[in-house]
Motif scaffolding. Structure first.
Motif, PDB file in Angstrom:
ATOM      1  N   VAL A  69      33.339 -21.722 -13.242  1.00  0.00           N
ATOM      2  CA  VAL A  69      33.366 -22.445 -14.729  1.00  0.00           C
ATOM      3  C   VAL A  69      32.003 -21.915 -15.902  1.00  0.00           C
ATOM      4  O   VAL A  69      31.557 -21.252 -15.047  1.00  0.00           O
ATOM      5  CB  VAL A  69      32.091 -24.144 -14.125  1.00  0.00           C
ATOM      6  CG1 VAL A  69      31.566 -25.210 -15.556  1.00  0.00           C
ATOM      7  CG2 VAL A  69      32.626 -24.929 -13.193  1.00  0.00           C
ATOM      8  N   THR A  70      33.198 -21.614 -16.781  1.00  0.00           N
ATOM      9  CA  THR A  70      32.489 -20.832 -18.060  1.00  0.00           C
ATOM     10  C   THR A  70      32.400 -21.499 -19.037  1.00  0.00           C
ATOM     11  O   THR A  70      32.482 -22.770 -19.565  1.00  0.00           O
ATOM     12  CB  THR A  70      33.563 -19.679 -18.395  1.00  0.00           C
ATOM     13  OG1 THR A  70      32.674 -18.396 -19.491  1.00  0.00           O
ATOM     14  CG2 THR A  70      34.842 -20.460 -19.285  1.00  0.00           C
ATOM     15  N   ALA A  71      31.457 -21.005 -20.435  1.00  0.00           N
ATOM     16  CA  ALA A  71      31.096 -21.444 -21.458  1.00  0.00           C
ATOM     17  C   ALA A  71      30.592 -20.074 -22.346  1.00  0.00           C
ATOM     18  O   ALA A  71      30.744 -18.627 -21.823  1.00  0.00           O
ATOM     19  CB  ALA A  71      29.841 -22.128 -21.476  1.00  0.00           C
ATOM     20  N   PRO A  72      31.236 -20.077 -23.628  1.00  0.00           N
ATOM     21  CA  PRO A  72      30.774 -19.053 -24.051  1.00  0.00           C
ATOM     22  C   PRO A  72      28.951 -18.515 -24.196  1.00  0.00           C
ATOM     23  O   PRO A  72      28.067 -19.460 -24.361  1.00  0.00           O
ATOM     24  CB  PRO A  72      31.067 -19.858 -26.212  1.00  0.00           C
ATOM     25  CG  PRO A  72      31.917 -20.558 -25.892  1.00  0.00           C
ATOM     26  CD  PRO A  72      31.754 -21.498 -24.521  1.00  0.00           C
ATOM     27  N   PRO A  73      28.438 -17.322 -24.713  1.00  0.00           N
ATOM     28  CA  PRO A  73      27.358 -16.919 -24.359  1.00  0.00           C
ATOM     29  C   PRO A  73      26.583 -17.712 -24.990  1.00  0.00           C
ATOM     30  O   PRO A  73      25.457 -17.752 -24.396  1.00  0.00           O
ATOM     31  CB  PRO A  73      27.193 -15.419 -24.567  1.00  0.00           C
ATOM     32  CG  PRO A  73      28.977 -15.060 -24.568  1.00  0.00           C
ATOM     33  CD  PRO A  73      29.731 -15.936 -24.370  1.00  0.00           C
ATOM     34  N   GLU A  74      26.832 -18.014 -25.961  1.00  0.00           N
ATOM     35  CA  GLU A  74      25.670 -18.566 -27.376  1.00  0.00           C
ATOM     36  C   GLU A  74      25.048 -20.113 -26.008  1.00  0.00           C
ATOM     37  O   GLU A  74      24.472 -20.411 -27.020  1.00  0.00           O
ATOM     38  CB  GLU A  74      25.804 -18.804 -28.649  1.00  0.00           C
ATOM     39  CG  GLU A  74      27.437 -19.108 -29.138  1.00  0.00           C
ATOM     40  CD  GLU A  74      28.877 -18.327 -28.905  1.00  0.00           C
ATOM     41  OE1 GLU A  74      30.170 -19.105 -29.102  1.00  0.00           O
ATOM     42  OE2 GLU A  74      28.737 -17.885 -28.221  1.00  0.00           O
TER      43      GLU A  74
END
Length: 197
Positions: free
Chosen positions: A128-133
């Protein structure tokens, strides 16, 4: 039965994604929940013996324990040597139960899957991932979280890009709940429509 390992760095939306698998009817073993149970049960006296003063009314106080181990590699190793085998035994019992029940897929939600050698215990990995911000915003909104704590946690985790590289499936939770749910459903459909290779 296909054992699916679910992982992702802090703040990536792993718990929400695990709930989506459960809502779709897939049994999910949550390592964090297992740790909570163990801290209130069989692990409590073992952790108290290793870190005197962290127990309160028979339960490990996670905040007190965190003060003792976060940023202290030796203390963390001592804690992991106590907790990891107990969580693994709990997960093994969960898998045996669902294998006997004839389930086709079960999920092991393992926050530090790559960091703890968990890859060998599963057939496929979902990262599961998401943009760093978005990750940073989610984590810093948690009670008691600071930039320093976040940095200490991230320093212990395999970088997101490396996790994604090693994954069989990637779910980007930065696209919203509906998109993540569609990804979960697509993964379940793929795993249940043909034998695992």
């Amino acid at each position: 039965m296909i054992v699916l390992g679910l992982t992702g760095s802090i703040g990536m939306g792993k718990s929400t994604t695990a709930r989506m698998f459960a809502e779709a009817g897939v049994p999910v073993h949550d390592s964090d929940e297992a740790v909570h149970r163990l801290y209130a049960g069989e692990a409590a006296p073992l952790v108290e013996a290793a870190f005197p003063g962290v127990m309160d009314a028979g339960v490990v106080d996670r905040a007190r324990l965190g003060e003792r181990v976060l940023g202290n590699a030796d203390a963390l190793k001592r804690l992991e040597a106590i907790i990891h085998p107990l969580v693994r035994a709990d997960a093994d019992a969960f898998l045996a139960k669902h294998r006997n029940a004839g389930e086709s897929v079960a999920v092991l939600d393992i926050p530090l899957l790559f960091e703890t050698g968990g890859r060998a215990r599963v057939d496929k990995v979902v990262v599961v991932t998401a943009p760093p911000e978005i990750q940073r915003q989610r984590v810093l909104a948690r009670p008691g979280m600071t930039d320093e704590k976040l940095a200490a946690i991230l320093a212990r985790q395999v970088p997101d890009a490396e996790k994604r590289r090693q994954a069989d499936f990637v779910i980007d939770t930065g696209q919203g709940l509906a998109a993540a749910r569609a990804e979960v459903e697509a993964i379940i459909a793929e795993l249940t429509s043909k034998p695992a290779c």
